[in-house]
Design a protein around this motif. Structure first.
Motif, PDB file in Angstrom:
ATOM      1  N   TYR A   8       0.850  -1.182   0.000  1.00  0.00           N
ATOM      2  CA  TYR A   8       0.000   0.000   0.000  1.00  0.00           C
ATOM      3  C   TYR A   8       0.889   1.236   0.000  1.00  0.00           C
ATOM      4  O   TYR A   8       2.022   1.192   0.520  1.00  0.00           O
ATOM      5  CB  TYR A   8      -0.877   0.042   1.250  1.00  0.00           C
ATOM      6  N   TRP A  10       0.712   3.728   1.923  1.00  0.00           N
ATOM      7  CA  TRP A  10       1.032   4.131   3.287  1.00  0.00           C
ATOM      8  C   TRP A  10       2.111   3.264   3.937  1.00  0.00           C
ATOM      9  O   TRP A  10       2.610   3.612   4.998  1.00  0.00           O
ATOM     10  CB  TRP A  10      -0.226   4.141   4.157  1.00  0.00           C
ATOM     11  N   ASP A  11       2.467   2.153   3.288  1.00  0.00           N
ATOM     12  CA  ASP A  11       3.613   1.383   3.769  1.00  0.00           C
ATOM     13  C   ASP A  11       4.926   2.098   3.476  1.00  0.00           C
ATOM     14  O   ASP A  11       5.949   1.822   4.123  1.00  0.00           O
ATOM     15  CB  ASP A  11       3.659   0.006   3.088  1.00  0.00           C
ATOM     16  N   SER A  40      -8.500  -1.857   7.501  1.00  0.00           N
ATOM     17  CA  SER A  40      -7.666  -1.465   8.631  1.00  0.00           C
ATOM     18  C   SER A  40      -6.414  -2.315   8.536  1.00  0.00           C
ATOM     19  O   SER A  40      -6.490  -3.550   8.550  1.00  0.00           O
ATOM     20  CB  SER A  40      -8.388  -1.712   9.958  1.00  0.00           C
ATOM     21  N   THR A  43       0.962  -1.742  10.067  1.00  0.00           N
ATOM     22  CA  THR A  43       2.225  -1.308   9.434  1.00  0.00           C
ATOM     23  C   THR A  43       3.340  -1.530  10.458  1.00  0.00           C
ATOM     24  O   THR A  43       3.794  -0.594  11.112  1.00  0.00           O
ATOM     25  CB  THR A  43       2.158   0.161   8.996  1.00  0.00           C
ATOM     26  N   HIS A  46       6.756   0.709  10.077  1.00  0.00           N
ATOM     27  CA  HIS A  46       6.740   2.101   9.643  1.00  0.00           C
ATOM     28  C   HIS A  46       7.309   3.011  10.727  1.00  0.00           C
ATOM     29  O   HIS A  46       7.105   2.780  11.925  1.00  0.00           O
ATOM     30  CB  HIS A  46       5.314   2.527   9.284  1.00  0.00           C
ATOM     31  N   HIS A  49       3.837   5.175  12.231  1.00  0.00           N
ATOM     32  CA  HIS A  49       2.549   4.650  12.687  1.00  0.00           C
ATOM     33  C   HIS A  49       2.561   3.136  12.673  1.00  0.00           C
ATOM     34  O   HIS A  49       3.458   2.513  12.092  1.00  0.00           O
ATOM     35  CB  HIS A  49       1.403   5.180  11.825  1.00  0.00           C
ATOM     36  N   VAL A  52      -3.139   1.765  10.084  1.00  0.00           N
ATOM     37  CA  VAL A  52      -3.752   2.706   9.143  1.00  0.00           C
ATOM     38  C   VAL A  52      -5.178   2.244   8.890  1.00  0.00           C
ATOM     39  O   VAL A  52      -5.421   1.076   8.563  1.00  0.00           O
ATOM     40  CB  VAL A  52      -2.968   2.758   7.816  1.00  0.00           C
ATOM     41  N   THR A  53      -6.124   3.160   9.051  1.00  0.00           N
ATOM     42  CA  THR A  53      -7.526   2.851   8.792  1.00  0.00           C
ATOM     43  C   THR A  53      -7.981   3.616   7.555  1.00  0.00           C
ATOM     44  O   THR A  53      -8.087   4.847   7.576  1.00  0.00           O
ATOM     45  CB  THR A  53      -8.411   3.232   9.987  1.00  0.00           C
ATOM     46  N   ALA A  54      -8.190   2.875   6.479  1.00  0.00           N
ATOM     47  CA  ALA A  54      -8.751   3.456   5.256  1.00  0.00           C
ATOM     48  C   ALA A  54     -10.265   3.333   5.372  1.00  0.00           C
ATOM     49  O   ALA A  54     -10.821   2.241   5.289  1.00  0.00           O
ATOM     50  CB  ALA A  54      -8.240   2.718   4.030  1.00  0.00           C
ATOM     51  N   TRP A  81      -5.413   8.925   5.295  1.00  0.00           N
ATOM     52  CA  TRP A  81      -4.579   7.720   5.214  1.00  0.00           C
ATOM     53  C   TRP A  81      -3.760   7.665   3.923  1.00  0.00           C
ATOM     54  O   TRP A  81      -2.757   6.949   3.861  1.00  0.00           O
ATOM     55  CB  TRP A  81      -5.438   6.467   5.348  1.00  0.00           C
TER      56      TRP A  81
END
Length: 387
Positions: A8, A10-11, A40, A43, A46, A49, A52-54, A81
């Motif tokens: 993803y 966000w990773d 949800s 990670t 990271h 965080h 992560v909740t998309a 996110w």
């Protein structure tokens, strides 16, 4: 065997070490989400965080305002996110680390659309709506999905795409706090519970000489032994009715897949690879769309096939593969999600023996450090896997 890891944005975004860490696994490619459903996600490495909740299905880049102007169905931009061009930022970092980037595009799976536009959803024989499942027989849904496929797949710098949920979605769904396992449903029961009776599908049945009201009654009657706990499988439908329903649904899925792949190719540069996440049982619904192997390999460049625990689903596709066909075995490498990264070497060997030409590793962003160490060890033994 070429190896690619799912990620993803966000990773990667906000973690300066993420791209190099993924490259060090020994993969050549990343399949990076460009359009994705709500989730949800953990990670575990990271820098900023851990969860992560998309909150809803979204595109993870700025959608083209001109493309979507005046259209009721349009993609939702992501929230915090994956704000801005999170896909583009992550793709650039991964490219700088020497990795090829292909897009990962989820199509007919969108709960927010179902909630805001309830008429777009699959409706079962009992009148229950599946808000996560846009009905692919509806013209406006099909137009939306084809446009989304072209836009989300062909992001700057991408060398290919993988289209997920490019077909029928039905009852089965990884919903939050899911409570649908109280009665065990076999394959045929899942199929009947996934048949759609929205206005477009009712028209489709009618054009094949079926009375949709009588068909719904027949489906409900067939399922009664399941609800009574007498069997996991329903009574069979009238054979002629079943054949017409099958034909309608199969043709609907095929033409959507043809249109989506065609739209991607029309928007993409030469050499752009188009794969579908697919299941060789054409009646199956979900993320791995049920397809006819011969047909889909005449349309797309190849398929990504769920192989965790049992790679035999590759075999029907291998029967129709040509020299240029991509058969990618999708293997879960997250122990907490049922994966077995410790057996990856033998899993790869078995997949290759059944025709796999590539491997997809689900999911480099979700896996623990121990899981990734096992992946790295396996890939170092794989000829040509390291960049």
């Amino acid at each position: 065997m070429r190896a690619s890891a799912f990620l993803y944005p966000w990773d990667v975004v906000g973690d300066a070490e993420a791209a190099v860490r993924v490259a060090d696994l020994g993969v050549r490619q990343v399949t990076l989400a460009a359009a994705y459903h709500s989730t949800s996600a953990l990670t575990p490495r990271h820098q900023a965080h851990r969860i992560v909740t998309a909150e809803h299905a979204a595109v993870l880049y700025p959608p083209d305002a001109e493309r979507w102007a005046g259209r009721e169905l349009r993609p939702y931009p992501a929230g915090p996110w994956a704000s801005g061009d999170a896909y583009g930022e992550a793709a650039a970092a991964l490219g700088d680390a020497g990795l090829d980037v292909h897009t990962w595009v989820v199509l007919a799976h969108n709960s927010r659309m179902g909630n805001e536009h309830p008429g777009t959803s699959v409706v079962n024989a009992y009148g229950d709506r599946y808000p996560w499942a846009p009905c692919i027989a509806q013209p406006e849904v099909r137009a939306y999905l084809v446009s989304l496929a072209a836009e989300a797949a062909v992001r700057p710098g991408a060398r290919g795409t993988e289209l997920e949920s490019c077909g029928w979605y039905g009852m089965a769904h990884l919903h939050a706090h899911d409570k649908t396992a109280g009665v065990g449903l076999g394959d045929a029961a899942q199929y009947l519970m996934s048949l759609c009776f929205c206005p477009s599908c009712r028209d489709g049945y009618g054009h094949r000489g079926l009375d949709p009201d009588r068909l719904a009654v027949a489906v409900r009657a067939a399922l009664e032994p399941v609800w009574r706990g007498e069997s996991a499988e329903p009574e069979p439908l009238d054979r002629a009715w079943a054949r017409e329903v099958w034909d309608f649904r199969t043709r609907t899925a095929r033409t959507l897949q043809e249109a989506a792949v065609g739209a991607v190719r029309a928007a993409a540069p030469a050499g752009f690879q188009v794969l579908l996440h697919a299941d060789p049982a054409a009646h199956h619904c979900g993320a791995n769309a049920g397809v006819d192997p011969a047909h889909i390999l005449s349309v797309a460049d190849g398929v990504v096939v769920p192989c965790t625990g049992d790679p035999r689903l590759l075999a029907p596709f291998a029967e129709h593969a040509t020299a240029g066909t991509v058969l990618a075995a999708n293997l879960t490498v997250v122990s907490g999600m049922g994966g077995t990264p410790q057996t990856l070497s033998s899993d790869l060997e078995r997949a290759a023996s059944l025709g796999a030409t590539e491997v997809r590793l689900y999911h480099a962003g979700l896996a623990s450090a121990a899981d990734l160490a096992a992946v790295r060890s396996a890939l170092t033994q794989l000829p040509g896997a390291a960049p």
